[in-house]
Design an enzyme around this catalytic site. Structure first.
Site, short mmCIF file in Angstrom:
data_model
loop_
_atom_site.label_atom_id
_atom_site.label_comp_id
_atom_site.label_asym_id
_atom_site.label_seq_id
_atom_site.Cartn_x
_atom_site.Cartn_y
_atom_site.Cartn_z
N TYR A 1 -7.99 7.66 -30.54
CA TYR A 1 -8.84 6.54 -30.08
C TYR A 1 -7.95 5.36 -29.73
O TYR A 1 -8.10 4.75 -28.66
CB TYR A 1 -9.83 6.18 -31.20
CG TYR A 1 -10.49 4.83 -31.05
CD1 TYR A 1 -11.62 4.66 -30.26
CD2 TYR A 1 -9.97 3.71 -31.71
CE1 TYR A 1 -12.21 3.42 -30.12
CE2 TYR A 1 -10.56 2.46 -31.58
CZ TYR A 1 -11.68 2.32 -30.78
OH TYR A 1 -12.26 1.08 -30.65
N SER B 1 -9.00 -2.68 -27.75
CA SER B 1 -9.09 -2.79 -29.22
C SER B 1 -7.74 -3.22 -29.77
O SER B 1 -6.69 -2.93 -29.17
CB SER B 1 -9.44 -1.42 -29.82
OG SER B 1 -9.32 -1.46 -31.23
P1 NAP Z 1 -21.76 -0.42 -31.43
O1 NAP Z 1 -22.29 -1.62 -32.12
O2 NAP Z 1 -21.83 0.89 -32.14
O3 NAP Z 1 -22.56 -0.32 -30.02
C1 NAP Z 1 -22.32 0.70 -29.17
C2 NAP Z 1 -23.24 0.55 -27.95
O4 NAP Z 1 -22.82 1.48 -26.99
C3 NAP Z 1 -24.70 0.87 -28.22
O5 NAP Z 1 -25.50 0.00 -27.42
C4 NAP Z 1 -24.85 2.31 -27.75
O6 NAP Z 1 -26.22 2.53 -27.40
C5 NAP Z 1 -23.89 2.33 -26.59
N1 NAP Z 1 -23.22 3.59 -26.26
C6 NAP Z 1 -22.55 4.42 -27.09
N2 NAP Z 1 -22.04 5.46 -26.40
C7 NAP Z 1 -22.38 5.27 -25.11
C8 NAP Z 1 -22.15 6.00 -23.90
N3 NAP Z 1 -21.46 7.15 -23.90
N4 NAP Z 1 -22.65 5.51 -22.75
C9 NAP Z 1 -23.35 4.37 -22.73
N5 NAP Z 1 -23.62 3.63 -23.83
C10 NAP Z 1 -23.14 4.10 -25.00
O7 NAP Z 1 -20.26 -0.58 -30.98
P2 NAP Z 1 -19.30 -1.88 -30.92
O8 NAP Z 1 -18.62 -2.03 -32.21
O9 NAP Z 1 -20.04 -3.00 -30.33
O10 NAP Z 1 -18.20 -1.34 -29.91
C11 NAP Z 1 -18.15 -1.77 -28.60
C12 NAP Z 1 -16.76 -1.66 -28.04
O11 NAP Z 1 -15.88 -2.44 -28.82
C13 NAP Z 1 -16.15 -0.25 -28.01
O12 NAP Z 1 -15.41 -0.11 -26.82
C14 NAP Z 1 -15.21 -0.25 -29.19
O13 NAP Z 1 -14.13 0.64 -29.00
C15 NAP Z 1 -14.73 -1.69 -29.15
N6 NAP Z 1 -14.18 -2.15 -30.42
C16 NAP Z 1 -14.97 -2.31 -31.50
C17 NAP Z 1 -14.41 -2.78 -32.69
C18 NAP Z 1 -15.24 -2.99 -33.93
O14 NAP Z 1 -14.64 -3.27 -35.00
N7 NAP Z 1 -16.56 -2.91 -33.86
C19 NAP Z 1 -13.05 -3.05 -32.76
C20 NAP Z 1 -12.26 -2.86 -31.62
C21 NAP Z 1 -12.85 -2.42 -30.45
P3 NAP Z 1 -26.88 4.02 -27.26
O15 NAP Z 1 -26.76 4.67 -28.58
O16 NAP Z 1 -28.30 3.77 -26.81
O17 NAP Z 1 -26.08 4.70 -26.19
#
Ligand code: NAP
Length: 254
Positions: free
Chosen positions: A159, A146
């Site tokens: 985090y 991130s």
């Molecule tokens: P998201 O849209 O909320 O999606 C999260 C996904 O992860 C869902 O498919 C969820 O499905 C699954 N999940 C959650 N906890 C889990 C667990 N313990 N084991 C297995 N699956 C799990 O999130 P996102 O924004 O795409 O984030 C993805 C990654 O990007 C993360 O590592 C986050 O730190 C990073 N990131 C995001 C942002 C941002 O702005 N969005 C910025 C920097 C980094 P279920 O509920 O079915 O488990």
């Protein structure tokens, strides 16, 4: 997008964790559109089924497995079922993250610290231990860090620290897994997913975040997928141990 992209993953097998929505669903879709057989997973069967259906409807070769990344049996199943179905692993994208508390560092409970470490860092190590015997020569790991790794933000300091740890882990694993497997990371900026809803739902907050970027917009899951696919592909065959920041020009680097 399907018309514009190449087929860099023809004949390859890619596991993408936490991939039933958001950034990693877009990564799974991108790898699939480029020819990979993609194994998607997340905690909830219903989400896995829906994502599999959605990707199959786009003509992709996809297989779904329930995997809570901090559950040892689930990790074992994810790898074993992938091997049973496809016989090998070429790409692993490790994505899951939790951000369960907005407390200041010095007030964060030990159980929360443990959970952050377990899901955001330890699960990647344990999953790769399970996958390692099946990784092909020329395989590639992509870890999702991130922008917060470089500049931890209030309300999500710890985090951010776990995401900094992933940059170190990327370098350590790149050393340990060379020369057969490359290991890199993507550090997304702000992307409007459920995970970042606190930033993107409120118009005023969203505008502030957008204006902080040089490109004056939030990222999209597809922006992140393009970078992850590049790192996973042979186009990046001389890159390992690196983190690509995909954050519209937000300040980065340690
Ligand atoms: P998201 O849209 O909320 O999606 C999260 C996904 O992860 C869902 O498919 C969820 O499905 C699954 N999940 C959650 N906890 C889990 C667990 N313990 N084991 C297995 N699956 C799990 O999130 P996102 O924004 O795409 O984030 C993805 C990654 O990007 C993360 O590592 C986050 O730190 C990073 N990131 C995001 C942002 C941002 O702005 N969005 C910025 C920097 C980094 P279920 O509920 O079915 O488990």
């Amino acid at each position: 997008m399907a018309q514009k992209i190449g087929r860099r993953f023809e004949g390859k097998v890619a596991i993408v964790t936490a991939s039933t929505q958001g950034i990693d669903l877009a990564i799974a879709e991108r790898l699939g559109l480029e020819g990979a057989s993609v194994v998607i997973s997340s905690r909830k069967q219903k989400n896995v089924d829906e994502a599999v259906e959605m990707l199959k409807n786009k003509g992709l070769e996809v297989f779904g497995v329930v995997c809570h990344v901090s559950n040892a049996q689930h990790r074992k199943d994810l790898i074993q079922k992938t091997i049973d179905k496809y016989g090998k692993i070429d790409v692993v994208v490790s994505n899951a993250a939790a951000n369960p508390s907005v407390d200041p560092v010095l007030l964060t409970r030990e159980s929360v610290l443990d959970k952050l470490w377990e899901i955001n860092v330890k699960a990647t190590v344990l999953l790769l231990q399970e996958a390692a015997p099946h990784l092909q020569k020329g395989s590639s790991i992509v870890i999702i860090s991130s922008i917060a790794a470089y500049n931890p933000q209030p309300a999500m300091f710890i985090y951010g620290v776990t995401k900094t740890a992933l940059i170190g882990l990327t370098k350590a694993l790149a050393t340990e897994m060379a020369p057969d497997t490359r290991v890199n990371a993507v550090a997304p900026g702000s992307v409007p997913t459920n995970f970042a809803a606190f930033i993107t739902k409120d118009e005023a907050v969203r505008k502030v975040v957008e204006e902080k970027t040089l490109l004056q917009r939030l990222g999209t899951p597809e922006d992140m997928a393009a970078a992850a696919a590049f790192l996973a592909s042979d186009d990046a065959c001389y890159i390992t141990g690196e983190t690509i920041v995909v954050a519209g020009g937000l300040p980065s680097r340690l």
